[in-house]
Write a protein that holds these residues in place. Structure first.
Motif, PDB file in Angstrom:
ATOM      1  N   ARG A  51      11.734  37.581 -24.125  1.00  0.00           N
ATOM      2  CA  ARG A  51      10.921  36.620 -23.377  1.00  0.00           C
ATOM      3  C   ARG A  51      11.449  36.475 -21.951  1.00  0.00           C
ATOM      4  N   LEU A  52      12.779  36.408 -21.814  1.00  0.00           N
ATOM      5  CA  LEU A  52      13.377  36.272 -20.483  1.00  0.00           C
ATOM      6  C   LEU A  52      13.214  37.549 -19.663  1.00  0.00           C
ATOM      7  N   LEU A  53      13.346  38.701 -20.299  1.00  0.00           N
ATOM      8  CA  LEU A  53      13.145  39.965 -19.581  1.00  0.00           C
ATOM      9  C   LEU A  53      11.699  40.093 -19.105  1.00  0.00           C
ATOM     10  N   ALA A  54      10.749  39.676 -19.934  1.00  0.00           N
ATOM     11  CA  ALA A  54       9.343  39.725 -19.535  1.00  0.00           C
ATOM     12  C   ALA A  54       9.091  38.794 -18.349  1.00  0.00           C
ATOM     13  N   LEU A  55       9.686  37.624 -18.382  1.00  0.00           N
ATOM     14  CA  LEU A  55       9.552  36.689 -17.269  1.00  0.00           C
ATOM     15  C   LEU A  55      10.155  37.277 -15.998  1.00  0.00           C
ATOM     16  N   MET A  56      11.344  37.875 -16.117  1.00  0.00           N
ATOM     17  CA  MET A  56      12.006  38.448 -14.949  1.00  0.00           C
ATOM     18  C   MET A  56      11.200  39.621 -14.398  1.00  0.00           C
ATOM     19  N   GLN A  57      10.601  40.409 -15.270  1.00  0.00           N
ATOM     20  CA  GLN A  57       9.772  41.531 -14.818  1.00  0.00           C
ATOM     21  C   GLN A  57       8.575  41.010 -14.030  1.00  0.00           C
ATOM     22  N   GLU A  58       7.958  39.963 -14.511  1.00  0.00           N
ATOM     23  CA  GLU A  58       6.804  39.370 -13.825  1.00  0.00           C
ATOM     24  C   GLU A  58       7.214  38.826 -12.450  1.00  0.00           C
ATOM     25  N   ILE A  59       8.350  38.162 -12.392  1.00  0.00           N
ATOM     26  CA  ILE A  59       8.860  37.628 -11.123  1.00  0.00           C
ATOM     27  C   ILE A  59       9.138  38.767 -10.144  1.00  0.00           C
ATOM     28  N   ASP A  60       9.829  39.795 -10.628  1.00  0.00           N
ATOM     29  CA  ASP A  60      10.179  40.932  -9.780  1.00  0.00           C
ATOM     30  C   ASP A  60       8.927  41.675  -9.315  1.00  0.00           C
ATOM     31  N   HIS A  61       8.020  41.931 -10.230  1.00  0.00           N
ATOM     32  CA  HIS A  61       6.802  42.682  -9.926  1.00  0.00           C
ATOM     33  C   HIS A  61       5.974  41.988  -8.839  1.00  0.00           C
ATOM     34  N   ASN A  62       5.978  40.685  -8.842  1.00  0.00           N
ATOM     35  CA  ASN A  62       5.194  39.921  -7.874  1.00  0.00           C
ATOM     36  C   ASN A  62       5.980  39.540  -6.620  1.00  0.00           C
ATOM     37  N   GLY A  63       7.183  40.089  -6.466  1.00  0.00           N
ATOM     38  CA  GLY A  63       7.968  39.859  -5.264  1.00  0.00           C
ATOM     39  C   GLY A  63       8.485  38.439  -5.119  1.00  0.00           C
ATOM     40  N   LEU A  64       8.738  37.781  -6.253  1.00  0.00           N
ATOM     41  CA  LEU A  64       9.136  36.375  -6.221  1.00  0.00           C
ATOM     42  C   LEU A  64      10.637  36.150  -6.468  1.00  0.00           C
ATOM     43  N   LYS A  65      11.431  37.202  -6.447  1.00  0.00           N
ATOM     44  CA  LYS A  65      12.875  37.049  -6.688  1.00  0.00           C
ATOM     45  C   LYS A  65      13.548  36.028  -5.771  1.00  0.00           C
ATOM     46  N   PRO A  66      13.148  35.926  -4.496  1.00  0.00           N
ATOM     47  CA  PRO A  66      13.793  34.932  -3.625  1.00  0.00           C
ATOM     48  C   PRO A  66      13.651  33.488  -4.133  1.00  0.00           C
ATOM     49  N   LEU A  67      12.669  33.228  -4.974  1.00  0.00           N
ATOM     50  CA  LEU A  67      12.513  31.881  -5.519  1.00  0.00           C
ATOM     51  C   LEU A  67      13.685  31.483  -6.422  1.00  0.00           C
ATOM     52  N   LEU A  68      14.439  32.456  -6.893  1.00  0.00           N
ATOM     53  CA  LEU A  68      15.594  32.169  -7.749  1.00  0.00           C
ATOM     54  C   LEU A  68      16.848  31.833  -6.940  1.00  0.00           C
ATOM     55  N   ASP A  69      16.833  32.133  -5.652  1.00  0.00           N
ATOM     56  CA  ASP A  69      18.026  31.906  -4.822  1.00  0.00           C
ATOM     57  C   ASP A  69      18.535  30.465  -4.850  1.00  0.00           C
ATOM     58  N   PRO A  70      17.671  29.447  -4.748  1.00  0.00           N
ATOM     59  CA  PRO A  70      18.188  28.074  -4.813  1.00  0.00           C
ATOM     60  C   PRO A  70      18.882  27.759  -6.146  1.00  0.00           C
ATOM     61  N   LEU A  71      18.428  28.390  -7.212  1.00  0.00           N
ATOM     62  CA  LEU A  71      19.072  28.169  -8.514  1.00  0.00           C
ATOM     63  C   LEU A  71      20.457  28.791  -8.555  1.00  0.00           C
ATOM     64  N   ARG A  72      20.608  29.920  -7.895  1.00  0.00           N
ATOM     65  CA  ARG A  72      21.928  30.559  -7.814  1.00  0.00           C
ATOM     66  C   ARG A  72      22.894  29.653  -7.046  1.00  0.00           C
ATOM     67  N   GLN A  73      22.411  29.033  -5.989  1.00  0.00           N
ATOM     68  CA  GLN A  73      23.256  28.205  -5.150  1.00  0.00           C
ATOM     69  C   GLN A  73      23.652  26.902  -5.843  1.00  0.00           C
ATOM     70  N   ALA A 108      18.659  38.144 -13.628  1.00  0.00           N
ATOM     71  CA  ALA A 108      18.009  38.084 -12.319  1.00  0.00           C
ATOM     72  C   ALA A 108      18.411  39.245 -11.419  1.00  0.00           C
ATOM     73  N   ASP A 109      19.506  39.931 -11.755  1.00  0.00           N
ATOM     74  CA  ASP A 109      19.996  41.034 -10.933  1.00  0.00           C
ATOM     75  C   ASP A 109      19.665  42.406 -11.507  1.00  0.00           C
ATOM     76  N   LEU A 110      18.862  42.443 -12.565  1.00  0.00           N
ATOM     77  CA  LEU A 110      18.468  43.733 -13.130  1.00  0.00           C
ATOM     78  C   LEU A 110      17.497  44.424 -12.178  1.00  0.00           C
ATOM     79  N   PRO A 111      17.634  45.750 -12.040  1.00  0.00           N
ATOM     80  CA  PRO A 111      16.733  46.455 -11.124  1.00  0.00           C
ATOM     81  C   PRO A 111      15.294  46.484 -11.640  1.00  0.00           C
ATOM     82  N   GLY A 112      14.367  46.503 -10.710  1.00  0.00           N
ATOM     83  CA  GLY A 112      12.951  46.496 -11.054  1.00  0.00           C
ATOM     84  C   GLY A 112      12.535  47.651 -11.945  1.00  0.00           C
ATOM     85  N   HIS A 113      13.080  48.847 -11.704  1.00  0.00           N
ATOM     86  CA  HIS A 113      12.686  50.001 -12.521  1.00  0.00           C
ATOM     87  C   HIS A 113      13.077  49.818 -13.981  1.00  0.00           C
ATOM     88  N   TYR A 114      14.195  49.137 -14.217  1.00  0.00           N
ATOM     89  CA  TYR A 114      14.646  48.869 -15.586  1.00  0.00           C
ATOM     90  C   TYR A 114      13.716  47.846 -16.256  1.00  0.00           C
TER      91      TYR A 114
END
Length: 75
Positions: A47-69, A25-31
């Protein structure tokens, strides 16, 4: 996508490369975008990297914050 995949994004670490050891979840978007262009590795990590790329590309990273907490300090 399985619901537990989102939890894996905040707990699983990159197993190789420049960002080895960093949480997916903390990988940079360019990577992540580089993988999207060059091709994702096979298996679960790809599969997980593709999912993370899709989340990052669509600006949805904040949706992961509750899971971190929700993560317990005891694993």
């Amino acid at each position: 996508m399985k619901p537990e995949d989102l939890q894996l994004l905040v707990t699983r670490t990159m197993p190789f490369g420049k960002y080895k050891g960093r949480t997916l979840a903390d990988l940079p978007g360019h990577y992540l975008n580089w993988f999207a262009r060059a091709g994702f590795p096979p298996g679960e990590i790809g599969r997980l990297l593709a999912l993370m790329q899709e989340i990052d590309h669509n600006g949805l990273k904040p949706l992961l914050d509750p899971l971190r907490q929700k993560r317990s300090p005891f694993g």
